[in-house]
Design a protein around this motif. Structure first.
Motif, PDB file in Angstrom:
ATOM      1  N   ILE A   1      31.907  40.582  39.374  1.00 35.55           N
ATOM      2  CA  ILE A   1      33.111  40.461  38.553  1.00 35.55           C
ATOM      3  C   ILE A   1      32.891  41.118  37.190  1.00 35.55           C
ATOM      4  N   ARG A   2      31.717  40.877  36.597  1.00 32.90           N
ATOM      5  CA  ARG A   2      31.420  41.452  35.285  1.00 32.90           C
ATOM      6  C   ARG A   2      31.413  42.976  35.338  1.00 32.90           C
ATOM      7  N   LEU A   3      30.759  43.533  36.353  1.00 36.70           N
ATOM      8  CA  LEU A   3      30.678  44.986  36.486  1.00 36.70           C
ATOM      9  C   LEU A   3      32.063  45.607  36.736  1.00 36.70           C
ATOM     10  N   THR A   4      32.867  44.927  37.549  1.00 38.31           N
ATOM     11  CA  THR A   4      34.209  45.433  37.836  1.00 38.31           C
ATOM     12  C   THR A   4      35.055  45.465  36.570  1.00 38.31           C
ATOM     13  N   LYS A   5      34.996  44.407  35.782  1.00 43.80           N
ATOM     14  CA  LYS A   5      35.740  44.377  34.517  1.00 43.80           C
ATOM     15  C   LYS A   5      35.244  45.453  33.557  1.00 43.80           C
ATOM     16  N   GLU A   6      33.946  45.694  33.590  1.00 41.69           N
ATOM     17  CA  GLU A   6      33.374  46.709  32.709  1.00 41.69           C
ATOM     18  C   GLU A   6      33.932  48.088  33.025  1.00 41.69           C
ATOM     19  N   VAL A   7      34.061  48.400  34.313  1.00 38.04           N
ATOM     20  CA  VAL A   7      34.612  49.694  34.727  1.00 38.04           C
ATOM     21  C   VAL A   7      36.085  49.789  34.343  1.00 38.04           C
ATOM     22  N   ILE A   8      36.831  48.701  34.574  1.00 42.88           N
ATOM     23  CA  ILE A   8      38.267  48.705  34.256  1.00 42.88           C
ATOM     24  C   ILE A   8      38.487  48.900  32.764  1.00 42.88           C
ATOM     25  N   GLU A   9      37.735  48.182  31.952  1.00 42.89           N
ATOM     26  CA  GLU A   9      37.919  48.260  30.500  1.00 42.89           C
ATOM     27  C   GLU A   9      37.525  49.621  29.938  1.00 42.89           C
ATOM     28  N   ALA A  10      36.678  50.349  30.670  1.00 45.23           N
ATOM     29  CA  ALA A  10      36.260  51.670  30.191  1.00 45.23           C
ATOM     30  C   ALA A  10      37.299  52.750  30.473  1.00 45.23           C
ATOM     31  N   HIS A  11      38.259  52.460  31.362  1.00 45.49           N
ATOM     32  CA  HIS A  11      39.268  53.467  31.692  1.00 45.49           C
ATOM     33  C   HIS A  11      40.302  53.542  30.568  1.00 45.49           C
ATOM     34  N   PRO A  12      40.627  54.741  30.097  1.00 48.54           N
ATOM     35  CA  PRO A  12      41.529  54.865  28.935  1.00 48.54           C
ATOM     36  C   PRO A  12      42.950  54.390  29.176  1.00 48.54           C
ATOM     37  N   PHE A  13      43.400  54.379  30.436  1.00 50.61           N
ATOM     38  CA  PHE A  13      44.784  54.000  30.713  1.00 50.61           C
ATOM     39  C   PHE A  13      44.920  52.620  31.354  1.00 50.61           C
ATOM     40  N   ALA A  14      43.829  51.891  31.509  1.00 47.25           N
ATOM     41  CA  ALA A  14      43.912  50.501  31.972  1.00 47.25           C
ATOM     42  C   ALA A  14      44.267  49.633  30.764  1.00 47.25           C
ATOM     43  N   LEU A  15      45.392  48.959  30.831  1.00 53.69           N
ATOM     44  CA  LEU A  15      45.895  48.233  29.669  1.00 53.69           C
ATOM     45  C   LEU A  15      45.043  47.009  29.341  1.00 53.69           C
ATOM     46  N   LYS A  16      44.897  46.759  28.042  1.00 53.36           N
ATOM     47  CA  LYS A  16      44.211  45.564  27.566  1.00 53.36           C
ATOM     48  C   LYS A  16      45.161  44.367  27.523  1.00 53.36           C
ATOM     49  N   ASN A  17      46.444  44.656  27.368  1.00 49.18           N
ATOM     50  CA  ASN A  17      47.455  43.599  27.340  1.00 49.18           C
ATOM     51  C   ASN A  17      48.695  44.100  28.093  1.00 49.18           C
ATOM     52  N   PRO A  18      49.003  43.485  29.237  1.00 50.65           N
ATOM     53  CA  PRO A  18      48.342  42.345  29.881  1.00 50.65           C
ATOM     54  C   PRO A  18      46.910  42.696  30.313  1.00 50.65           C
ATOM     55  N   ALA A  19      46.042  41.721  30.168  1.00 51.22           N
ATOM     56  CA  ALA A  19      44.626  41.942  30.473  1.00 51.22           C
ATOM     57  C   ALA A  19      44.391  41.993  31.984  1.00 51.22           C
ATOM     58  N   PRO A  20      43.401  42.784  32.421  1.00 50.76           N
ATOM     59  CA  PRO A  20      43.061  42.789  33.849  1.00 50.76           C
ATOM     60  C   PRO A  20      42.406  41.476  34.244  1.00 50.76           C
ATOM     61  N   SER A  21      42.515  41.130  35.496  1.00 51.15           N
ATOM     62  CA  SER A  21      41.873  39.909  35.996  1.00 51.15           C
ATOM     63  C   SER A  21      41.130  40.224  37.285  1.00 51.15           C
ATOM     64  N   VAL A  22      39.908  39.685  37.389  1.00 51.83           N
ATOM     65  CA  VAL A  22      39.079  39.862  38.578  1.00 51.83           C
ATOM     66  C   VAL A  22      38.566  38.479  38.963  1.00 51.83           C
ATOM     67  N   PHE A  23      38.731  38.098  40.217  1.00 48.77           N
ATOM     68  CA  PHE A  23      38.353  36.742  40.628  1.00 48.77           C
ATOM     69  C   PHE A  23      38.031  36.716  42.115  1.00 48.77           C
ATOM     70  N   VAL A  24      37.312  35.641  42.535  1.00 41.83           N
ATOM     71  CA  VAL A  24      37.031  35.429  43.957  1.00 41.83           C
ATOM     72  C   VAL A  24      38.309  34.921  44.603  1.00 41.83           C
ATOM     73  N   ASP A  25      38.816  35.666  45.564  1.00 39.65           N
ATOM     74  CA  ASP A  25      40.105  35.329  46.159  1.00 39.65           C
ATOM     75  C   ASP A  25      39.965  34.479  47.407  1.00 39.65           C
ATOM     76  N   ASN A  26      39.045  34.870  48.310  1.00 40.10           N
ATOM     77  CA  ASN A  26      38.867  34.089  49.537  1.00 40.10           C
ATOM     78  C   ASN A  26      37.511  34.390  50.151  1.00 40.10           C
ATOM     79  N   LEU A  27      37.132  33.551  51.086  1.00 36.66           N
ATOM     80  CA  LEU A  27      35.852  33.687  51.792  1.00 36.66           C
ATOM     81  C   LEU A  27      36.123  34.251  53.171  1.00 36.66           C
ATOM     82  N   GLY A  28      35.648  35.477  53.417  1.00 39.10           N
ATOM     83  CA  GLY A  28      35.859  36.104  54.709  1.00 39.10           C
ATOM     84  C   GLY A  28      34.772  35.726  55.703  1.00 39.10           C
ATOM     85  N   ASP A  29      34.903  36.224  56.937  1.00 37.14           N
ATOM     86  CA  ASP A  29      33.911  35.936  57.971  1.00 37.14           C
ATOM     87  C   ASP A  29      32.558  36.550  57.634  1.00 37.14           C
ATOM     88  N   ASP A  30      32.581  37.769  57.085  1.00 42.59           N
ATOM     89  CA  ASP A  30      31.342  38.479  56.831  1.00 42.59           C
ATOM     90  C   ASP A  30      31.128  38.811  55.356  1.00 42.59           C
TER      91      ASP A  30
END
Length: 289
Positions: free
Chosen positions: A197-226
């Motif tokens: 999650i930390r690394l994903t947010k780091e990449v998103i925040e480094a992109h010049p056109f990814a908005l800071k507000n509304p802020a991006p969100s990265v989270f565990v959504d579900n548990l898959g089989d594999d």
């Protein structure tokens, strides 16, 4: 001794013109009504041109202004004709019958025309917008009196009647200043989800056109089989939305792989109720699974 000349205005106005019972007064009223009607028509048509200056191409603005102009002038003529002792009852009956015939024959045309006018004034779409309407997705090339012209994302010319556009649900992809998109990112169960999650947010925040507000969100959504499934939700300016969406995913994947977090492969563990014997070729012993 001076000469005094007096005019009987009433008498002059009631003077017959020699055409039936039409008097000078009737002719004057006819001229005044026509003149006032023409003046009103000109004022209204000028204001219509100004109101539609930024909404329609010049040729369509001129068409609408002329239609309104002549409607007002014709109405003024109809109002003025009785002063010339012209009986409009027969004309109106004939016009009514002709209007019914033409109305039934051109019902769809009139419907498209009215819908086009409503679209122009409501303004839910404009030229250049990316939309989805009546099952067609693409960009608006032109908004005409009877139809809307679209170019699909495959470059195909599509003409949609305005009635269908007006009565259908319209999805305008560029109406708002920002748009959101999301990724589903899978990682192995043995990987550190918090680090991913930390690394994903780091990449998103480094992109010049990814908005800071509304802020991006990265989270565990579900548990898959594999795998463990993360969801990343990102906002971008509407004009740059597609570019950001196509660039960021691969950047995130590369960043995770550089830090030892990899995409999982599907795995299956199979149990057998009974022992399974595997027999090899000649001279090989049997093995038991």
């Amino acid at each position: 001794m001076g000469v005094v000349v007096t005019f009987n205005v009433t008498g002059i106005l009631e003077t017959p013109t020699g055409i039936g019972t039409i008097t000078v007064s009737d002719v004057l009223w006819f001229v005044v009504i026509i003149a006032v009607g023409v003046a009103i028509a000109k004022i209204v048509s000028i204001n219509v041109r100004r109101a539609l200056a930024e909404r329609l191409p010049k040729n369509e603005r001129e068409l609408i202004a002329k239609v309104i102009y002549y409607i007002i002038v014709i109405w003024a003529v109809i109002v003025a004709l009785p002063y010339l002792n012209i009986n409009l009852s027969g004309l109106l009956v004939a016009g009514g019958i002709a209007g019914l015939v033409i109305g039934f024959a051109s019902q769809s045309v009139v419907s498209n025309l009215v819908s086009g006018l409503f679209l122009m004034f409501e303004h839910p779409i404009k030229i250049g917008d990316s939309i989805n309407v009546a099952g067609v997705s693409g960009s608006v090339e032109d908004i005409r009196i009877l139809s809307t012209i679209m170019k699909t994302y495959d470059g195909i010319y599509t003409r949609i009647p305005n009635e269908k556009v007006f009565t259908s649900n319209i999805t305008n992809y560029v109406h708002n200043a920002a748009r959101r998109f999301e990724y589903s990112i899978s990682i192995r169960y043995e990987d550190d989800a918090n680090e991913a999650i930390r690394l994903t947010k780091e990449v998103i925040e480094a992109h010049p056109f990814a908005l800071k507000n509304p802020a991006p969100s990265v989270f565990v959504d579900n548990l898959g089989d594999d795998c463990l499934n993360l969801t990343a939700r990102i906002w971008a300016p509407t004009q740059n939305w597609w570019d950001v969406r196509t660039e960021l995913l691969w950047d995130i994947v590369k960043k995770l792989e550089e830090n030892g977090i990899e995409m999982p492969y599907p795995q299956r563990t199979v149990w057998f109720a009974d022992d399974l014997r595997v027999t090899g070729g000649k001279g090989e012993e049997e093995s038991r699974i």
